[in-house]
Write an enzyme that holds these catalytic residues in place. Structure first.
Site, PDB file in Angstrom:
ATOM      1  N   HIS A   1     -47.826 -41.712 -72.574  1.00  0.00           N
ATOM      2  CA  HIS A   1     -47.772 -43.031 -71.952  1.00  0.00           C
ATOM      3  C   HIS A   1     -48.938 -43.899 -72.402  1.00  0.00           C
ATOM      4  CE1 HIS A   1     -48.244 -45.854 -68.411  1.00  0.00           C
ATOM      5  NE2 HIS A   1     -47.215 -46.256 -69.116  1.00  0.00           N
TER       6      HIS A   1
ATOM      7  N   GLU B   1     -51.895 -41.454 -71.453  1.00  0.00           N
ATOM      8  CA  GLU B   1     -51.648 -40.369 -70.505  1.00  0.00           C
ATOM      9  C   GLU B   1     -50.690 -39.376 -71.180  1.00  0.00           C
ATOM     10  OE1 GLU B   1     -52.101 -42.557 -66.169  1.00  0.00           O
ATOM     11  OE2 GLU B   1     -50.343 -43.015 -67.374  1.00  0.00           O
TER      12      GLU B   1
ATOM     13  N   SER C   1     -43.153 -44.937 -68.043  1.00  0.00           N
ATOM     14  CA  SER C   1     -44.292 -45.104 -67.139  1.00  0.00           C
ATOM     15  C   SER C   1     -44.025 -44.444 -65.817  1.00  0.00           C
ATOM     16  CB  SER C   1     -44.519 -46.571 -66.816  1.00  0.00           C
ATOM     17  OG  SER C   1     -44.281 -47.376 -67.881  1.00  0.00           O
TER      18      SER C   1
ATOM     19  N   ASN D   1     -50.623 -46.232 -63.486  1.00  0.00           N
ATOM     20  CA  ASN D   1     -49.614 -47.108 -62.895  1.00  0.00           C
ATOM     21  C   ASN D   1     -49.421 -46.838 -61.409  1.00  0.00           C
ATOM     22  OD1 ASN D   1     -49.240 -48.345 -65.284  1.00  0.00           O
ATOM     23  ND2 ASN D   1     -47.182 -47.578 -65.665  1.00  0.00           N
TER      24      ASN D   1
HETATM   25  N1  CAA Z   1     -56.226 -53.791 -83.215  1.00  0.00           N
HETATM   26  C1  CAA Z   1     -57.464 -53.484 -82.834  1.00  0.00           C
HETATM   27  N2  CAA Z   1     -58.183 -54.250 -82.011  1.00  0.00           N
HETATM   28  C2  CAA Z   1     -57.635 -55.409 -81.581  1.00  0.00           C
HETATM   29  C3  CAA Z   1     -56.348 -55.811 -81.980  1.00  0.00           C
HETATM   30  C4  CAA Z   1     -55.628 -54.927 -82.833  1.00  0.00           C
HETATM   31  N3  CAA Z   1     -54.396 -55.192 -83.241  1.00  0.00           N
HETATM   32  N4  CAA Z   1     -56.069 -56.997 -81.405  1.00  0.00           N
HETATM   33  C5  CAA Z   1     -57.138 -57.328 -80.674  1.00  0.00           C
HETATM   34  N5  CAA Z   1     -58.098 -56.372 -80.786  1.00  0.00           N
HETATM   35  C6  CAA Z   1     -59.384 -56.294 -80.113  1.00  0.00           C
HETATM   36  C7  CAA Z   1     -60.218 -57.530 -80.305  1.00  0.00           C
HETATM   37  O1  CAA Z   1     -60.980 -57.414 -81.471  1.00  0.00           O
HETATM   38  C8  CAA Z   1     -61.086 -57.504 -79.068  1.00  0.00           C
HETATM   39  O2  CAA Z   1     -62.124 -56.546 -79.253  1.00  0.00           O
HETATM   40  P1  CAA Z   1     -63.665 -56.909 -78.998  1.00  0.00           P
HETATM   41  O3  CAA Z   1     -63.739 -57.218 -77.551  1.00  0.00           O
HETATM   42  O4  CAA Z   1     -64.368 -55.664 -79.410  1.00  0.00           O
HETATM   43  O5  CAA Z   1     -63.900 -58.083 -79.888  1.00  0.00           O
HETATM   44  C9  CAA Z   1     -60.196 -56.921 -77.997  1.00  0.00           C
HETATM   45  O6  CAA Z   1     -59.167 -56.234 -78.709  1.00  0.00           O
HETATM   46  C10 CAA Z   1     -59.582 -57.959 -77.077  1.00  0.00           C
HETATM   47  O7  CAA Z   1     -58.763 -58.805 -77.831  1.00  0.00           O
HETATM   48  P2  CAA Z   1     -58.862 -60.381 -77.762  1.00  0.00           P
HETATM   49  O8  CAA Z   1     -60.286 -60.829 -77.735  1.00  0.00           O
HETATM   50  O9  CAA Z   1     -58.021 -60.937 -78.830  1.00  0.00           O
HETATM   51  O10 CAA Z   1     -58.132 -60.695 -76.404  1.00  0.00           O
HETATM   52  P3  CAA Z   1     -58.710 -60.875 -74.935  1.00  0.00           P
HETATM   53  O11 CAA Z   1     -60.168 -60.777 -74.849  1.00  0.00           O
HETATM   54  O12 CAA Z   1     -58.028 -62.093 -74.451  1.00  0.00           O
HETATM   55  O13 CAA Z   1     -58.145 -59.579 -74.203  1.00  0.00           O
HETATM   56  C11 CAA Z   1     -56.546 -58.064 -73.343  1.00  0.00           C
HETATM   57  C12 CAA Z   1     -56.783 -59.372 -74.101  1.00  0.00           C
HETATM   58  C13 CAA Z   1     -56.980 -56.893 -74.196  1.00  0.00           C
HETATM   59  C14 CAA Z   1     -55.046 -58.006 -73.079  1.00  0.00           C
HETATM   60  C15 CAA Z   1     -57.366 -58.063 -72.015  1.00  0.00           C
HETATM   61  O14 CAA Z   1     -57.075 -59.202 -71.294  1.00  0.00           O
HETATM   62  C16 CAA Z   1     -57.102 -56.836 -71.159  1.00  0.00           C
HETATM   63  O15 CAA Z   1     -57.696 -55.789 -71.353  1.00  0.00           O
HETATM   64  N6  CAA Z   1     -56.200 -56.986 -70.155  1.00  0.00           N
HETATM   65  C17 CAA Z   1     -55.796 -55.909 -69.279  1.00  0.00           C
HETATM   66  C18 CAA Z   1     -54.645 -55.184 -69.918  1.00  0.00           C
HETATM   67  C19 CAA Z   1     -54.113 -54.058 -69.057  1.00  0.00           C
HETATM   68  O16 CAA Z   1     -54.442 -53.899 -67.896  1.00  0.00           O
HETATM   69  N7  CAA Z   1     -53.212 -53.273 -69.669  1.00  0.00           N
HETATM   70  C20 CAA Z   1     -52.551 -52.188 -68.980  1.00  0.00           C
HETATM   71  C21 CAA Z   1     -51.287 -52.688 -68.364  1.00  0.00           C
HETATM   72  S1  CAA Z   1     -50.381 -51.396 -67.616  1.00  0.00           S
HETATM   73  C22 CAA Z   1     -49.547 -50.706 -68.906  1.00  0.00           C
HETATM   74  O17 CAA Z   1     -49.553 -51.153 -70.001  1.00  0.00           O
HETATM   75  C23 CAA Z   1     -48.806 -49.503 -68.590  1.00  0.00           C
HETATM   76  C24 CAA Z   1     -47.418 -49.707 -68.227  1.00  0.00           C
HETATM   77  O18 CAA Z   1     -46.708 -48.714 -68.186  1.00  0.00           O
HETATM   78  C25 CAA Z   1     -46.861 -50.992 -67.883  1.00  0.00           C
END
Ligand code: CAA
Length: 593
Positions: free
Chosen positions: A142, A154, A121, A192
């Site tokens: 990424h 990315e 990242s 990030n």
């Molecule tokens: N495959 C496909 N789709 C999936 C899945 C899988 N294995 N698991 C879950 N899904 C889908 C679900 O069906 C759902 O889709 P719909 O809305 O179309 O129904 C969606 O994903 C969301 O899943 P959930 O409903 O089970 O979970 P949620 O609503 O509680 O959301 C979350 C969880 C996706 C984590 C959400 O809270 C979110 O988007 N959070 C922000 C995450 C974020 O900011 N990530 C980036 C972090 S920074 C990073 O990662 C980079 C780094 O270098 C650190």
């Protein structure tokens, strides 16, 4: 014609690696997954099983598809199993020594045309690439957590990356259903670099006990529509990864806003790494569980130990968008509402707007005709402040000008019955200034609503050093009755939401100014990589660039943080009158669309 990657290796099957393997295999790519030992492989299989089970439960995959998907992933602990992969992606811990050693080994073992990719990242891709004998065939890929869900990848190139390799991996990203954004080699890339300053700021806010972890997270969810609050997101990312990313960003930027908050270090040292270890900033039902369970820091009962004052009649001062929304919300919740306008025409204007909004709710089947009529019957407009005399609570929502607000609070002090609660909706002025303009500072409190008040659930409740506990209790009770989510915070610039949001928006402008990425790429990265409802530029165009600049200046004046100095480009756009949607042009041009 892009090179086909039909067999891809993934080294490191933690949260990210397992997610990447799942995405690839879902699209028909054969995956060879490598971990250090059998227990780690077991954990990886657990990740894959729970993630795909979730997808089945949500109707995204069938049982048969999961069987086929898992059948495409072979696993082992020996890197030589990667020899016939055309591409190998590493997702091992975020440390240069670990990644460099792995790349050296892969470089030695694999044919010279195998493309090596890193999921780093923030670490220097150039350093990793030039440490191998094939720097032109090393790229960054990424992904975002959870990889099966987040749309963005990315694709990172260095000055020595072969453009055709970037094209080839870009085509793979598209083929597995993700959208790639190409970025240069800079710590944090696009998403990030913007996200982590914000996350670190949230940890510092929590560390300083300015607000509780629950309130900080609720503020960003309910105030900005983010899918998760910053502290819960840090637990998802992993506090160890977050710490390493911030360290690397700080080493490159020397911006002390990127220096990891000391609290983050303490969690990492104590082994509290977030969801993956069952405990981080929050406590979870078990390792890798997303279910938060109560712990010693979970608030028990009401945030204040005081009896609220009785409220049946609410006064609202102002006729703008906020005032109109607040009038409607309070009347709908059963309160008698008297609002004060500066002229009869404005009284009529507010009534018309509230009627229009209630009509729409009736048309949409959200409100009955009877409730509409009862709500309107509870609202009275006046041009005389005196008519608010017997209100139990007055909410002021006039122009954001300290002199005007102070004069108004002085006048309210003369008029209002004793014991009436006096609230200001200011978003950036000190509440204490309003309080000390009266002879009853104990009765004055901040109540910062979000626009549109009828829709947004958040209210920031801001006691000053003089506010009486029962006044806070009264406002909290009003929030409960109007179905708003209150968060408590101290009387300082930006409260929770603006203090966390606007420096992030300002950083996005600085990134644009530095020609690192385009407006579209940045907006795309934040919506698709982090699930924000709007990218920073789309949001600034809605909020208004003038408002954005004014808030950023207030924050800069309060905290004197050099990194938060308003971006020159923002100042120039405001000077030019490009204020966003309201003037037809801001960062984007709306007139021509
Ligand atoms: N495959 C496909 N789709 C999936 C899945 C899988 N294995 N698991 C879950 N899904 C889908 C679900 O069906 C759902 O889709 P719909 O809305 O179309 O129904 C969606 O994903 C969301 O899943 P959930 O409903 O089970 O979970 P949620 O609503 O509680 O959301 C979350 C969880 C996706 C984590 C959400 O809270 C979110 O988007 N959070 C922000 C995450 C974020 O900011 N990530 C980036 C972090 S920074 C990073 O990662 C980079 C780094 O270098 C650190």
């Amino acid at each position: 014609m892009a090179r086909e990657f039909s067999k891809v290796g993934v080294v490191g099957l933690g949260t990210m690696g397992a997610g990447i393997a799942e995405v690839l295999a879902r699209s028909g790519v054969d995956v060879v997954g490598i971990e250090v030992d059998e227990p780690a492989l077991d954990r990886a299989r657990g990740h894959l099983a729970s993630s795909t089970a979730r997808a089945v439960k949500k109707g995204k995959l069938t049982e048969d598809e999961v069987t086929a998907l898992l059948g495409r992933i072979s696993t082992g602990t020996d890197l030589s199993a990667l020899s016939d992969c055309q591409l190998v992606i590493e997702a091992v811990p975020e440390r240069m020594d670990v990644k460099a050693a792995l790349f050296a080994e892969l470089d030695r073992l694999l044919p010279e045309d195998t493309v090596l990719a890193t999921n780093t990242s923030a670490l220097s891709l150039t350093e990793l690439a030039t440490g191998t004998s094939r720097p032109s065939r090393v790229v960054g890929l990424h992904w975002f957590n959870p990889a099966p869900v987040m749309d963005l990848v990315e694709v990172v190139r260095t000055v020595v990356t072969d453009p055709s390799v970037v094209e080839d991996v870009g085509a793979l990203v598209a083929a597995v259903g993700k959208t790639g954004v190409i970025a240069g080699d800079r710590a944090g890339f696009i998403a990030n670099a913007l996200l982590f300053g914000y996350l670190n700021n949230a940890v510092k806010m929590y560390e300083s006990k300015y607000a509780s972890r629950e309130d900080i997270d609720a503020a960003m969810r309910f105030g900005c529509g983010h899918p998760m609050g910053p502290l819960a997101l840090l637990d998802l990312i992993g506090l160890d990864s977050a710490y390493e990313i911030l360290e690397t960003m700080y080493a490159q930027s020397r911006d002390h806003r990127h220096a990891p908050a000391p609290l983050l270090k303490q969690y990492v040292t104590a082994g509290l790494l977030g969801r993956k270890s069952g405990r981080g900033i929050y406590t979870y039902a078990g390792d890798s569980s997303s279910e938060v369970v109560p712990d010693a820091l979970t608030p028990a009962g009401s945030a204040v130990d005081a009896t609220p004052r009785a409220v049946t009649k609410i006064g609202v001062i102002g006729t703008g968008t906020m005032a109109t929304g607040i009038i409607e919300v309070c009347a709908k919740s059963g309160y008698e509402v008297v609002f004060r306008a500066r002229g009869e025409d404005k009284v009529a204007g507010v009534r018309k707007k509230v009627e229009g909004s209630l009509d729409k709710a009736v048309q949409r089947g959200k409100l009955t005709e009877d409730v509409r009529a009862e709500t309107l019957a509870r609202i009275t407009g006046t041009t005389e402040l005196d008519d608010l005399r017997d209100c139990d609570l007055v909410i002021e929502a006039v122009v954001e000008d300290l002199a005007v607000k102070k004069a108004l609070f002085g006048a309210l002090d003369d008029v209002m019955k004793p014991g009436s609660v006096l609230a200001t909706t200011t978003s950036s002025l000190p509440v204490i200034e309003c309080a000390t303009a009266t002879s009853r500072p104990q009765d004055v409190v901040g109540m910062h609503w979000f626009n549109p008040a009828t829709v947004m659930k958040l209210v920031e409740v801001v006691p000053t050093v003089t506010t009486a506990p029962e006044v806070v209790a009264t406002v909290l009770e009003i929030c409960a009755k109007t179905k708003k989510h209150p968060v408590l915070c101290g009387d300082r610039a930006g409260f929770i939401v603006n203090a966390l949001l606007f420096p992030y928006l300002n950083d996005a402008v600085k990134m644009l100014e530095a020609h690192y990425a385009t407006i579209d790429d940045i907006d795309f990265a934040m919506t698709k990589g982090c699930g924000h409802p709007m990218g920073p530029f789309a949001l600034m165009d809605v909020v208004g660039l003038d408002v954005t600049l004014a808030i950023q200046r207030t924050l800069f004046d309060e905290f004197r943080e050099p990194g938060d100095a308003p971006a020159p480009m923002l100042e120039h756009l405001v000077k030019a009158g490009y204020l966003g949607r309201k003037t037809g042009r801001g960062f984007r041009d709306y007139a021509k669309r």
